[in-house]
Design an enzyme around this catalytic site. Sequence first.
Site, mmCIF file in Angstrom:
data_model
loop_
_atom_site.group_PDB
_atom_site.id
_atom_site.type_symbol
_atom_site.label_atom_id
_atom_site.label_comp_id
_atom_site.label_asym_id
_atom_site.label_seq_id
_atom_site.Cartn_x
_atom_site.Cartn_y
_atom_site.Cartn_z
ATOM 1 C CG ASP A 23 -28.188 15.898 -4.895
ATOM 2 O OD1 ASP A 23 -28.449 16.014 -6.104
ATOM 3 O OD2 ASP A 23 -27.811 16.851 -4.178
ATOM 4 C CG ASN A 25 -28.594 17.987 -9.481
ATOM 5 O OD1 ASN A 25 -28.736 17.928 -8.262
ATOM 6 N ND2 ASN A 25 -29.595 18.283 -10.304
ATOM 7 C CG ASP A 27 -30.710 19.671 -6.728
ATOM 8 O OD1 ASP A 27 -30.512 18.609 -6.091
ATOM 9 O OD2 ASP A 27 -31.631 19.791 -7.571
ATOM 10 C CG ASP A 31 -30.667 13.635 -8.948
ATOM 11 O OD1 ASP A 31 -30.050 12.553 -8.929
ATOM 12 O OD2 ASP A 31 -30.098 14.741 -8.850
ATOM 13 C CG ASP A 204 -50.802 7.055 -2.307
ATOM 14 O OD1 ASP A 204 -50.145 6.742 -1.306
ATOM 15 O OD2 ASP A 204 -51.463 8.116 -2.387
ATOM 16 C CD GLU A 267 -50.660 3.856 1.352
ATOM 17 O OE1 GLU A 267 -50.200 4.497 2.312
ATOM 18 O OE2 GLU A 267 -51.392 4.375 0.493
#
Length: 542
Positions: A23, A25, A27, A31, A204, A267
Site C-alpha cells: 500500500d 498511500n 489507505d 496499489d 481468467d 486458468e
Amino acid sequence: MPSPTEWWRSAVIYQIYPRSFADGNGDGMGDLPGITARLSDLRDLGVDAVWLSPFYPSPQHDAGYDVADYRSVDPRFGDLGDADKMIAEAKALGLKVIVDLVPNHTSSEHPWFRAALAAGPGSAERERYIFRDGRGPDGSEPPNDWCSVFGGPAWERVPDGQWYLHLFDVTQPDLNWGDDGVRAEFDAILRFWLDRGVDGFRVDVAHGLIKDAELADYEYAGEVLGGLAPEGAPPPPMWDQDGVHEIYRHWRTVLNTYAGDRILVAEAWVQPAERLAHYVRPDEMHQAFNFQYLDTPWSADPLRDVIDTTTAANAAVGAPTTWVLSNHDVVRHATRLGYPVGEPRRHGIGADDPQPDAPLGLRRARAASLQMLALPGSAYLYQGEELGLPEHTSIPDELRQDPAWERSGHCERGRDGCRVPIPWEADAPSYGFGPSDASWLPQPASWAEYALDRQRDVPGSTYELYRSALRLRAEHGLGTGTLAWLDTPADVLAFRNGDVLVLTNFGDAPAELPVGTRVLLTSEPLDEDGRVPQDVTVWARA
C-alpha cells in the site's frame, strides 16, 4: 531445447494480488505505486516475471474480477501513469509483466451491460451478453438449471422479464462470445496493453467463454461448479466447450505481431490432462496452470502419477508443464498440507472449522515447494508463500468480502483467508504493508514472525530457502531439464533433473541418500546420520 526467446518455458512467475501486496498511500488498500516500490524485492528473490491480478476500474464485488473498464486503472490502485511506471520499473529490473484478462464476464456496471438493460430484448446491445426468455407459462422460471460457482442459480431476471446468465456473482454477467463485437473489443483490449509493454495475459476462466448452443440442462455431480466434471464424463455444457480454442488461436496471431515473445496463460479447471493440453497446442496458449498437481494429496504415488500424466500430456503438444501450489483462489498450501492426507482443503477455512497442524503444514509446504521448483517447466509462486504464510482462518464473519460467503448462505467460507495483506516489516504499522495501520482485511498478530525483515539473510528461513532454490534452479537449468525417476522404497520419490538429484521422503522411516552425493539444499535439516527425515525434500549432486 527452447529458443532463447521462449522465456516462458522455464520461468518462475510471481503472482501479485494488488489489494494485498503493498500500500503506497496508507489507505489500507494495496496499489500500483506500492507494487512499484517493492519490485526490487522480487528481483532479489530471483523470480523472472510478475503476474498481477486485476487492477481495472471495478465496483469490487468480486475483488476486481468484475471489470467495468478494461483500458484503465481503478483509482483505488492509481492511474494509467502508475501502470506505465510499474511496467517500466519491472523492465529495468529484468522482470516480465503479465496482467489479468477477464473475458468470460464483465461487471454489471460496465457501459455495455447498462446499455443492454436499457435497449431491451432483441437488441444488438443484448446480443453482447447471454439474455434469454424464461421457462414456464409466464417466463418466471430460469432458462435452465445451471448454478453459479458462488452458489445459487446462474440466472437473474431483469424488469422486462428476460434473464441473463452469470456463472459467477449476479454482478458478473457472462459475455456472448458468439457476437462479433465482443471478439473485436477484446482484440482491441489485447493491443491496448501490449502497446503499453506488457509481456502477456493470464486469462481468467479460460475454459468458460463458449457455452453449449442449446443451453441444455445439466445433472450436476462432482465439482462441476468450478469447471471439473466427474472423471471420464464429457465436459459440462457451460465449461470447456471446443469453441474456446478458435478464440485462443486468433489471440495467438495477435500476440505474434509483437516482439518479445508475449504469452497467454490459461486458468482452466479442466480434466483429464490430455484435454487441458488442448489449450497449449502450438498455435494456442503458451501455459496452462496445472491445477491437478495443486489438488494432489501429499503422498508419493499420487504425486508421481500426476507429474507423469501431466508432463506427458503437455509434451505430446510440445508445451511445458506449468506447476503451481497456491494462488488467490485456494487455501495457502502451508495450511492445506497441515491436514491429514486424504482430507483436501482447497476452499476457505473458518475459525469454527477443524484446524490444521500448522508446524506440519509449513514443513510439508517447504518440502513441496522445493520439489516443485526442481521440476522441468515453468512455476508460479503466490505472494507470501516465500515467507511461509499460512491461511488466515480467524477473519470475523462480518468482515468477509468474498461473494461466495453470502451467495452460499454462509456455508462457503470463501477466499479471503489467502488474500490478507502480506507482512514486510515486523515492527512497522500494518507490518510494512503500508505507512499506516490500515488494512482492508485484518492481519493476524502472528504475521510479525513471517515478515520479510525477520527472514532475510537468516539461514534456514523459508524466504532464504526459496531464494536459494531459485538461484540453484537457474544455475543448474532445472526449468529446461529432463526428469528421470529413480528406484526408491515406498513412500519416497526421487528423480534426476540434469545433474541434480531430488528426493522427497513421505514415510516414517528416514531415507538414505545415494553414497557420494553432495547436498545442495534441504527443506529441513538431515538427521544426525545424514538421512532424510519424513516430509523433507533434498536437492543433491553426485
